[in-house]
Scaffold this active site. Structure first.
Site, mmCIF file in Angstrom:
data_model
loop_
_atom_site.group_PDB
_atom_site.id
_atom_site.type_symbol
_atom_site.label_atom_id
_atom_site.label_comp_id
_atom_site.label_asym_id
_atom_site.label_seq_id
_atom_site.Cartn_x
_atom_site.Cartn_y
_atom_site.Cartn_z
ATOM 1 N N LYS A 13 -52.408 37.919 -27.761
ATOM 2 C CA LYS A 13 -52.252 36.463 -27.654
ATOM 3 C C LYS A 13 -51.843 35.838 -28.987
ATOM 4 O O LYS A 13 -50.963 34.995 -29.037
ATOM 5 C CB LYS A 13 -53.575 35.795 -27.231
ATOM 6 C CG LYS A 13 -54.076 36.162 -25.872
ATOM 7 C CD LYS A 13 -55.251 35.263 -25.471
ATOM 8 C CE LYS A 13 -56.426 35.299 -26.405
ATOM 9 N NZ LYS A 13 -57.159 36.578 -26.472
ATOM 10 N N ARG A 88 -62.667 29.750 -23.109
ATOM 11 C CA ARG A 88 -63.119 31.112 -22.858
ATOM 12 C C ARG A 88 -64.242 31.152 -21.841
ATOM 13 O O ARG A 88 -64.715 32.246 -21.512
ATOM 14 C CB ARG A 88 -63.629 31.708 -24.162
ATOM 15 C CG ARG A 88 -62.708 32.735 -24.809
ATOM 16 C CD ARG A 88 -63.325 33.064 -26.126
ATOM 17 N NE ARG A 88 -62.980 34.307 -26.691
ATOM 18 C CZ ARG A 88 -62.165 34.451 -27.737
ATOM 19 N NH1 ARG A 88 -61.522 33.430 -28.215
ATOM 20 N NH2 ARG A 88 -61.989 35.625 -28.264
ATOM 21 N N ARG A 123 -56.228 47.205 -36.026
ATOM 22 C CA ARG A 123 -55.911 45.860 -36.519
ATOM 23 C C ARG A 123 -56.459 45.642 -37.935
ATOM 24 O O ARG A 123 -57.594 46.001 -38.234
ATOM 25 C CB ARG A 123 -56.516 44.841 -35.556
ATOM 26 C CG ARG A 123 -56.113 43.430 -35.845
ATOM 27 C CD ARG A 123 -55.919 42.659 -34.585
ATOM 28 N NE ARG A 123 -57.162 42.045 -34.130
ATOM 29 C CZ ARG A 123 -57.216 41.195 -33.117
ATOM 30 N NH1 ARG A 123 -56.123 40.886 -32.448
ATOM 31 N NH2 ARG A 123 -58.353 40.690 -32.756
ATOM 32 N N ARG A 156 -61.750 43.517 -39.665
ATOM 33 C CA ARG A 156 -62.798 42.541 -39.355
ATOM 34 C C ARG A 156 -63.976 43.249 -38.693
ATOM 35 O O ARG A 156 -63.778 44.176 -37.922
ATOM 36 C CB ARG A 156 -62.255 41.486 -38.383
ATOM 37 C CG ARG A 156 -61.497 40.404 -39.074
ATOM 38 C CD ARG A 156 -60.742 39.471 -38.160
ATOM 39 N NE ARG A 156 -61.087 39.425 -36.754
ATOM 40 C CZ ARG A 156 -60.340 38.842 -35.836
ATOM 41 N NH1 ARG A 156 -59.216 38.245 -36.168
ATOM 42 N NH2 ARG A 156 -60.692 38.822 -34.575
ATOM 43 N N ARG A 167 -67.082 42.757 -26.859
ATOM 44 C CA ARG A 167 -66.169 41.627 -26.654
ATOM 45 C C ARG A 167 -65.438 41.750 -25.322
ATOM 46 O O ARG A 167 -65.200 40.754 -24.633
ATOM 47 C CB ARG A 167 -65.162 41.541 -27.797
ATOM 48 C CG ARG A 167 -65.808 41.132 -29.105
ATOM 49 C CD ARG A 167 -64.840 41.197 -30.251
ATOM 50 N NE ARG A 167 -63.878 40.102 -30.224
ATOM 51 C CZ ARG A 167 -62.777 40.067 -30.962
ATOM 52 N NH1 ARG A 167 -62.497 41.054 -31.767
ATOM 53 N NH2 ARG A 167 -61.967 39.034 -30.888
HETATM 54 P P1 AMP Z 1 -60.809 35.621 -31.501
HETATM 55 O O1 AMP Z 1 -60.247 35.844 -32.854
HETATM 56 O O2 AMP Z 1 -60.098 34.546 -30.735
HETATM 57 O O3 AMP Z 1 -60.947 36.872 -30.708
HETATM 58 O O4 AMP Z 1 -62.303 35.050 -31.717
HETATM 59 C C1 AMP Z 1 -63.251 35.759 -32.463
HETATM 60 C C2 AMP Z 1 -64.653 35.329 -32.099
HETATM 61 O O5 AMP Z 1 -64.804 33.918 -32.306
HETATM 62 C C3 AMP Z 1 -65.059 35.552 -30.652
HETATM 63 O O6 AMP Z 1 -65.494 36.868 -30.409
HETATM 64 C C4 AMP Z 1 -66.178 34.534 -30.501
HETATM 65 O O7 AMP Z 1 -67.381 34.956 -31.106
HETATM 66 C C5 AMP Z 1 -65.646 33.358 -31.312
HETATM 67 N N1 AMP Z 1 -64.819 32.447 -30.468
HETATM 68 C C6 AMP Z 1 -63.494 32.173 -30.598
HETATM 69 N N2 AMP Z 1 -63.081 31.316 -29.656
HETATM 70 C C7 AMP Z 1 -64.163 31.035 -28.897
HETATM 71 C C8 AMP Z 1 -64.396 30.227 -27.743
HETATM 72 N N3 AMP Z 1 -63.393 29.526 -27.166
HETATM 73 N N4 AMP Z 1 -65.655 30.183 -27.236
HETATM 74 C C9 AMP Z 1 -66.664 30.867 -27.798
HETATM 75 N N5 AMP Z 1 -66.518 31.668 -28.857
HETATM 76 C C10 AMP Z 1 -65.284 31.756 -29.417
#
Ligand code: AMP
Length: 209
Positions: A13, A88, A123, A156, A167
């Site tokens: 994404k 989400r 990554r 990360r 996740r």
């Molecule tokens: P991402 O980089 O988008 O995969 O986000 C990394 C982490 O940030 C996720 O595993 C969540 O812990 C938190 N996070 C990001 N976006 C959201 C969201 N819309 N709702 C809840 N947690 C989020």
């Protein structure tokens, strides 16, 4: 255009959002990036989010809803935006609806879990500027060094294998129901993610027309 990118973590994404953002000249709003930024700057919200994020769980709805509400009110969003990683959960989608945000399209990028696990373990991210790379599909010119700012590339914590599995479980349980939610609104389009960024881009661009 107001666009939502759906899909499991690691489905590509973020990369596709970068591409669309350049093509359509609209900003990408990545809640993951914004939370990581808050964490780095040590804000109260960042500290609150830390443990959830590092364990692979979702940050509480009210925290992310607040972030997105403030962000989309800024001037650069007036011609549209791309939401990457938000909503989400169903309550987040409902909050977006109740803000009066009229989403044009929800693009779901589908990739199998086993492919994602492989992808995410490769990554790497620049600890200085946040640019993302992949050891196989998008390597930096010099190993371990960011092409843009020469910062160090790191893995990360939330990209480590056990966290990735958590996740993915969280994704299937909390986020996947959004497909039905947006399908019922007639806004959902599905793109099957390909092996290369370029091939997926072709499908994404076709879906935007
Ligand atoms: P991402 O980089 O988008 O995969 O986000 C990394 C982490 O940030 C996720 O595993 C969540 O812990 C938190 N996070 C990001 N976006 C959201 C969201 N819309 N709702 C809840 N947690 C989020």
């Amino acid at each position: 255009m107001k666009l939502i990118l759906l899909g499991a973590p690691g489905a590509g994404k973020g990369t596709q959002a970068e591409i669309i953002s350049k093509e359509l000249n609209i900003p990408t709003i990545s809640t993951g990036d914004m939370i990581r930024e808050a964490l780095k700057s040590g804000t109260e919200m960042g500290l609150k989010a830390k443990s959830y994020m590092e364990s692979g769980a979702l940050v509480p709805d009210e925290v992310v809803i607040g972030i997105v509400k403030d962000r989309i009110a800024l001037d650069d969003c007036k011609n549209g935006f791309i939401l990457d990683g938000f909503p989400r959960t169903i309550p987040q989608a409902e909050a977006l609806d109740s803000m009066g945000v009229d989403i044009d399209l929800v693009l779901d990028i589908e990739v199998k879990d086993e492919v994602i696990v492989k992808r995410m373990s490769g990554r790497r991210v620049c600890e200085k500027c946040g640019k993302t790379y992949h050891t196989e599909s998008k390597p930096s010119k010099i190993e371990g060094v960011c092409d843009v700012c020469t910062g160090a590339l790191i893995q990360r914590k939330d990209d480590q294998i056990e966290t990735v599995k958590t996740r993915l479980e969280t994704y299937h349980k909390e986020t996947e129901p959004l497909k039905d939610y947006y399908d019922a609104q007639g806004k959902l389009k599905i793109v099957v993610g390909k092996d290369t960024i370029e091939a997926t881009k072709e499908l994404v661009m076709a879906a935007l027309k």
